[in-house]
Design a protein around this motif. Sequence first.
Motif, PDB file in Angstrom:
ATOM      1  N   ASP A   1      -1.483  -9.654   1.969  1.00  0.00           N
ATOM      2  CA  ASP A   1      -2.416  -9.363   2.744  1.00  0.00           C
ATOM      3  C   ASP A   1      -2.226  -9.609   3.799  1.00  0.00           C
ATOM      4  O   ASP A   1      -3.038  -9.573   5.190  1.00  0.00           O
ATOM      5  CB  ASP A   1      -3.551  -8.163   2.855  1.00  0.00           C
TER       6      ASP A   1
ATOM      7  N   TYR B   1     -15.425  -9.324  -2.245  1.00  0.00           N
ATOM      8  CA  TYR B   1     -14.306 -10.411  -2.399  1.00  0.00           C
ATOM      9  C   TYR B   1     -14.668 -11.015  -0.646  1.00  0.00           C
ATOM     10  O   TYR B   1     -15.530 -10.528  -0.457  1.00  0.00           O
ATOM     11  CB  TYR B   1     -12.894  -9.533  -1.541  1.00  0.00           C
TER      12      TYR B   1
ATOM     13  N   TYR C   1      -0.213  -4.552   7.913  1.00  0.00           N
ATOM     14  CA  TYR C   1      -2.011  -4.016   9.016  1.00  0.00           C
ATOM     15  C   TYR C   1      -1.475  -3.687  10.312  1.00  0.00           C
ATOM     16  O   TYR C   1      -0.134  -3.780  10.420  1.00  0.00           O
ATOM     17  CB  TYR C   1      -2.816  -4.990   9.028  1.00  0.00           C
TER      18      TYR C   1
ATOM     19  N   ARG D   1     -11.207 -13.201  -4.652  1.00  0.00           N
ATOM     20  CA  ARG D   1     -10.716 -13.524  -3.863  1.00  0.00           C
ATOM     21  C   ARG D   1     -10.841 -13.865  -2.785  1.00  0.00           C
ATOM     22  O   ARG D   1     -10.741 -14.034  -1.748  1.00  0.00           O
ATOM     23  CB  ARG D   1      -9.612 -12.123  -2.705  1.00  0.00           C
TER      24      ARG D   1
ATOM     25  N   MET E   1     -15.028  -1.785  -5.114  1.00  0.00           N
ATOM     26  CA  MET E   1     -13.910  -2.761  -4.501  1.00  0.00           C
ATOM     27  C   MET E   1     -13.313  -2.148  -6.660  1.00  0.00           C
ATOM     28  O   MET E   1     -13.287  -3.836  -7.164  1.00  0.00           O
ATOM     29  CB  MET E   1     -13.445  -3.959  -4.616  1.00  0.00           C
TER      30      MET E   1
ATOM     31  N   PHE F   1     -14.627  -9.631   2.265  1.00  0.00           N
ATOM     32  CA  PHE F   1     -15.471  -8.319   3.159  1.00  0.00           C
ATOM     33  C   PHE F   1     -17.300  -8.417   3.222  1.00  0.00           C
ATOM     34  O   PHE F   1     -17.540  -8.106   3.701  1.00  0.00           O
ATOM     35  CB  PHE F   1     -15.189  -7.551   1.701  1.00  0.00           C
TER      36      PHE F   1
ATOM     37  N   HIS G   1       0.857  -1.260  -0.206  1.00  0.00           N
ATOM     38  CA  HIS G   1       0.114  -0.089  -0.099  1.00  0.00           C
ATOM     39  C   HIS G   1       1.410   1.015  -0.198  1.00  0.00           C
ATOM     40  O   HIS G   1       1.888   1.156   0.719  1.00  0.00           O
ATOM     41  CB  HIS G   1      -1.210  -0.334   1.547  1.00  0.00           C
TER      42      HIS G   1
ATOM     43  N   HIS H   1      -6.989 -10.867   5.303  1.00  0.00           N
ATOM     44  CA  HIS H   1      -8.081 -10.784   4.012  1.00  0.00           C
ATOM     45  C   HIS H   1      -8.207 -11.894   2.942  1.00  0.00           C
ATOM     46  O   HIS H   1      -8.554 -12.230   2.386  1.00  0.00           O
ATOM     47  CB  HIS H   1      -6.838 -10.116   2.827  1.00  0.00           C
TER      48      HIS H   1
ATOM     49  N   GLY I   1      -7.863  -4.589   9.268  1.00  0.00           N
ATOM     50  CA  GLY I   1      -7.624  -5.007   7.779  1.00  0.00           C
ATOM     51  C   GLY I   1      -8.972  -4.337   6.500  1.00  0.00           C
ATOM     52  O   GLY I   1      -9.073  -3.722   5.954  1.00  0.00           O
TER      53      GLY I   1
ATOM     54  N   ILE J   1     -10.368   3.924  -3.005  1.00  0.00           N
ATOM     55  CA  ILE J   1      -9.210   2.775  -4.119  1.00  0.00           C
ATOM     56  C   ILE J   1      -9.340   3.843  -5.113  1.00  0.00           C
ATOM     57  O   ILE J   1      -8.560   4.542  -5.696  1.00  0.00           O
ATOM     58  CB  ILE J   1      -9.016   0.918  -3.524  1.00  0.00           C
TER      59      ILE J   1
ATOM     60  N   HIS K   1      -2.589   2.705  -5.023  1.00  0.00           N
ATOM     61  CA  HIS K   1      -3.084   2.199  -3.538  1.00  0.00           C
ATOM     62  C   HIS K   1      -2.219   1.136  -3.786  1.00  0.00           C
ATOM     63  O   HIS K   1      -1.656   1.391  -2.746  1.00  0.00           O
ATOM     64  CB  HIS K   1      -4.659   2.033  -4.401  1.00  0.00           C
ATOM     65  N   THR K   2      -2.197  -0.102  -4.708  1.00  0.00           N
ATOM     66  CA  THR K   2      -1.280  -1.287  -3.998  1.00  0.00           C
ATOM     67  C   THR K   2      -0.430  -0.685  -5.501  1.00  0.00           C
ATOM     68  O   THR K   2      -1.074  -2.646  -6.228  1.00  0.00           O
ATOM     69  CB  THR K   2      -2.410  -2.415  -3.980  1.00  0.00           C
TER      70      THR K   2
ATOM     71  N   GLY L   1     -10.535  -3.686  -8.121  1.00  0.00           N
ATOM     72  CA  GLY L   1      -9.891  -5.001  -7.596  1.00  0.00           C
ATOM     73  C   GLY L   1     -10.570  -5.927  -8.452  1.00  0.00           C
ATOM     74  O   GLY L   1      -9.804  -7.060  -8.577  1.00  0.00           O
TER      75      GLY L   1
ATOM     76  N   LYS M   1      -7.180 -15.889  -5.807  1.00  0.00           N
ATOM     77  CA  LYS M   1      -6.590 -14.528  -5.991  1.00  0.00           C
ATOM     78  C   LYS M   1      -5.302 -14.805  -6.820  1.00  0.00           C
ATOM     79  O   LYS M   1      -5.094 -15.225  -6.434  1.00  0.00           O
ATOM     80  CB  LYS M   1      -6.165 -12.837  -5.473  1.00  0.00           C
TER      81      LYS M   1
ATOM     82  N   HIS N   1      -4.569   0.026   6.758  1.00  0.00           N
ATOM     83  CA  HIS N   1      -3.904  -0.291   5.205  1.00  0.00           C
ATOM     84  C   HIS N   1      -2.576   1.138   4.823  1.00  0.00           C
ATOM     85  O   HIS N   1      -1.307   1.432   4.946  1.00  0.00           O
ATOM     86  CB  HIS N   1      -4.402  -0.351   3.851  1.00  0.00           C
TER      87      HIS N   1
HETATM   88  C1  LIG Z   1      -6.345  -2.265   2.014  1.00  0.00           C
HETATM   89  C2  LIG Z   1      -7.116  -3.416   1.483  1.00  0.00           C
HETATM   90  O1  LIG Z   1      -8.164  -4.211   1.565  1.00  0.00           O
HETATM   91  C3  LIG Z   1      -7.713  -2.953  -0.106  1.00  0.00           C
HETATM   92  O2  LIG Z   1      -6.166  -2.481  -0.493  1.00  0.00           O
HETATM   93  C4  LIG Z   1      -7.257  -4.500  -0.112  1.00  0.00           C
HETATM   94  O3  LIG Z   1      -4.964  -4.409   0.249  1.00  0.00           O
HETATM   95  C5  LIG Z   1      -6.422  -4.768  -2.356  1.00  0.00           C
HETATM   96  O4  LIG Z   1      -6.530  -5.977  -2.187  1.00  0.00           O
HETATM   97  P1  LIG Z   1      -6.263  -6.401  -3.566  1.00  0.00           P
HETATM   98  O5  LIG Z   1      -4.680  -6.395  -4.096  1.00  0.00           O
HETATM   99  O6  LIG Z   1      -5.631  -7.770  -3.791  1.00  0.00           O
HETATM  100  O7  LIG Z   1      -7.325  -5.896  -4.693  1.00  0.00           O
END
Ligand SMILES: CC(=O)[C@@H](O)[C@H](O)COP(=O)(O)O
Length: 634
Positions: A431, A396, A105, A424, A350, A399, A47, A435, A119, A184, A302-303, A353, A481, A78
């Motif tokens: 993560d 996901y 985290y 995921r 998401m 979530f 992140h 996650h 998380g 995100i 973001h990531t 993602g 994933k 994050h």
């Molecule tokens: C903090 C959070 O919950 C997201 O940023 C997560 O880390 C995203 O995961 P992916 O990278 O698998 O989309």
Amino acid sequence: MNEPKHPNLASLEDATALREFSQDQLKATALEIRDVLCNLLATRTAHFASNLGVVELCLALHCEFDFRKDRLIWDTGHQIYPHKLVTGRYSQFPTIRTQGGLMGYPNPHESEYDLFMTGHAGCSVSTAVGLRSGDLMVGQGDRHTVAVIGDGAFPSGIVFEALNNAGELKDDLTIVLNDNKMSICPRVGAVAGYLDRLRSNPYYTGLKTEVGKLLEQIPMFGDPAERFLAQMKEGVKAGLLGGMLFEELNIRYVGPIDGHDITLLRKYLAMVREMKGPVLLHVVTEKGHGYKPAAADPVFFHTPPAFEDQDGKPVTRSSDGLPAFTVHARDAIGEALAADEKVSVITAAMCQGNKLEPIREKFPNQFFDVGICESHAVAFAAGQCKAGARPIVDIYSTFLQRSYDQIFQEVCLQDLPVVFMLDRAGLTGPDGPTHHGVYDIGYMRLFPNLVVMAPGYAEELGMMLRFALKQDHPCSIRYPKASAMKCSRSVPAIELGKSEVVRPGEDGTIVAFGAMLENALAAAELLEQELDVEVVNARFAKPIDAAMVRRSITNGRFVLTLEENTVVGGFGAAFLESAVAQRLDTRGVQVLGLPDTFVEHGDRNDLLQQNGLSPKAIAQRCREAALASEAAVP
Ligand SMILES: CC(=O)[C@@H](O)[C@H](O)COP(=O)(O)O
Ligand SMILES: Cc1ncc(C[n+]2csc(CCOP(=O)(O)OP(=O)(O)O)c2C)c(N)n1
Ligand SMILES: [Mg+2]
């Protein structure tokens, strides 16, 4: 001796010394933190933009509070990296997000500065209200409590439940709203519009300069009573300029203020620290601050994947390999939306993602991003469905846990044909435990009416979605994933509750649910010279293929079930339930999956291997099972 690369960070045993840092030293520390973050991203995905954006806020918080005693909760978690760097973890920081190293985290096992391992977004205000209440109950009311929550997490339903409670309890509490105009993806929803209006309030510019100037005059040290009165006055004034939504709930609203000005932040934090009752301090930051490409494209950053900065330009390494299940899911969703305008897709913040951006552009009337509000997403889908639409809920696995009761009541109890795409679903790698999506087989197969599926390979995903959209009952499709293997044969049609024999064999059977099929086939290949192992693609955990269960057990061979999920209540449990219901002898059945413990962070393949789910480990279990079943033959 060489000067350490980050002398200020290296000098910090914990965050207390920060309080003695000069303004220049704090600024230098901010630069060091950003340098550490950039260096980290040269080595691995992590992140990034969110962390760049909270550097000054983090430093100011640690200057004004002592979080060994006071309470600090970073919502989601994050954006915890700067906090880790100033709370005694600088030397360990290069290990972050690698197995055995620091978590990405908050982690109470790492530091007394981290209170909850989190998380998932949205719970900070609730836990902070609870901490304050608990501290008062046990006579520790001299501890201050702070929750820092982003504007993306803020519209989560639970935040409003917490504000509702906080406004009634009226206990002292500081909520820092870190408003960077981003989740995100660009944030969505009416609360986002409200925050925009607070920022663009004509008073805001005036507030920034006029109140900023006034606050300049308030000494950091001096007569406390005088300072307190002056601070209260500014608090009241700031409160009157906006934030009526909060004020009406008994929550003092202060701000918005510039979240990159450490001095200003410190003054405001010192002020709200002394205010009575719950206070919301609205802080404006820039996601990606300090690294231009990240500020310009905070969605990508973001990531981001690991990248090298070459003259201010981020250069990522090219990745090869087969497309991920998520890509196939996105394509299948796109086809479904194109084929029928009654089909919709719902994401809970998401979009990126889930790779749904092209769908958001192409089908604006069939695409719904409800924000970080998974419970609402499912109830909303139920409403759409009842009205005659065919919603696909794309969330996901981890979530979707938020929506447990809506899956039960709004969907299953009504038997509405909502389709759940659980992305995921499996080990999510770096993560970690917050996650990993390893509980959904259990929680989805529990409720009557729900059909629970998982594709073993790429082609099956679209077939399962088309199948699900034809059903009159709710259906779920889980996938990890990971890249999706292609199928080299013609794929048999999906039939409710029917599995598929992918590889015939005489000596024993591996029944794989979902993407574990790839490792099952690889294990069978490894054993080719020793054992002739049948591999079954289960396709359904519910209804499970009872005939397949019977057939695999009754010829006296060993059976291994295989899933990327906890073994508690998962696919193997469903297999055994079916076997017991059919009065079959289950002694030759072994359930392979994840243990009933929280699996740490690390590379997905390493974690699979350590948990006995690599092809080699599965092959070894087959050998042992074959020996055991031979020994059992009378
Ligand atoms: C903090 C959070 O919950 C997201 O940023 C997560 O880390 C995203 O995961 P992916 O990278 O698998 O989309
Ligand atoms: C319950 C839940 N849903 C979705 C996510 C995925 N997620 C992680 S961070 C994030 C955006 C958060 O935005 P914000 O709180 O504003 O923080 P920022 O990244 O902007 O600093 C999302 C959607 C999550 N962590 N938890
Ligand atoms: Mg944000």
